[in-house]
Design a protein around this motif. Structure first.
Motif: not given
Ligand code: PEP
Length: 253
Positions: A155-181
């Motif tokens: 829903h964000l404007s072009t101006e606002d989306i540019k201010k966001v940082i995205i972090a992709y974190e597959p839940i199965w890899a968080i704190g499990t020692g199992r990293t995505a390749s």
């Protein structure tokens, strides 16, 4: 040129003395960085000002809150507002971490409200997304993450989306020692960027940093961060150990 970012997430760990010692060790390490590199420390609320003061003379390190409330203010005992964060000079805030989604039932809609409040007050949201294992097993991860982006960010404007940082974190890899390749990470990051291109434009998508999170550590950061669409990492466990997090920072492009 988009930023390459190493973001620590201490979660609910460390005393203030331990936190100060950890940050001092990282500050004092001889880390060579590029102009577009940044380091974030997402620390517990009571430590924000102390850690901010510790790193304030350092132009590439910043403090982030781990969460904020989705309402501006009011009768929400025990909660912390975006305005409060702003009033102590905080510039970044994690939003929608999977642990918040799971343990505090945060929906895409509530997370959208947090994103909006952060942007309204000039705080950069680090928007976390990622699929659980059962969705990956069904090979539906692209659709799942697209839906998270759609319901919380698009829903964000072009101006606002540019201010966001995205972090992709597959839940199965968080704190499990199992990293995505590195290929799995690149595949999803390229997908996220392609969705950003469709919704906004190539120029906008190229400007947005997309971090990978999920068992990043010294030994795998180089390979993950070398992928074209991986712009650094959001790091939990390994950010609690100075030597590990220093290696992660040094792996930034
Ligand atoms: C996180 O907390 O966002 C995270 C990715 O944790 P870990 O690095 O421990 O998997």
């Amino acid at each position: 040129m988009r930023k390459q970012i190493a973001a620590a997430n201490w979660k609910m760990n460390k005393t203030i003395e331990e936190g100060i010692a950890l940050v001092k060790e990282i500050i004092n390490a001889d880390i060579k960085l590029n102009k577009n590199n940044e380091v974030l420390f997402s620390v517990p609320f009571p430590y924000l000002s102390t850690i901010k003061d510790l790193i304030s003379s350092n132009g590439y390190m910043f403090v982030a809150a781990q969460n904020c409330h989705h309402k501006k203010n009011g009768a929400y005992t025990g909660e912390v507002s975006v305005e409060m964060l702003k009033s102590i000079g905080i510039e970044y805030c994690l939003v929608g971490h999977s642990e918040r989604r799971e343990y505090f039932a945060e929906s895409n809609q509530v997370i959208a409200q947090k994103v909006d409040l952060c942007l309204e007050l000039g705080i950069t949201p680090v928007f976390c997304c990622g699929e659980p294992l059962e969705i990956r097993d069904l090979l539906s991860q692209n659709q799942y993450v697209s839906n998270q982006l759609n319901e919380s960010l698009f829903h964000l404007s072009t101006e606002d989306i540019k201010k966001v940082i995205i972090a992709y974190e597959p839940i199965w890899a968080i704190g499990t020692g199992r990293t995505a390749s590195s290929d799995q990470a690149q595949e999803m990051h390229a997908h996220i960027r392609s969705v950003l291109i469709s919704k906004y434009s190539f120029e906008v998508a190229e400007d947005i940093s997309i971090l990978y999170g999920g068992s990043v550590k010294g030994a795998n950061a180089n390979e993950l961060f070398s992928m074209q669409d991986v712009d650094g990492g959001l790091v939990g466990g390994a950010s609690l150990v100075a030597s590990e997090f220093i290696q992660v920072i040094q792996a930034l492009k």
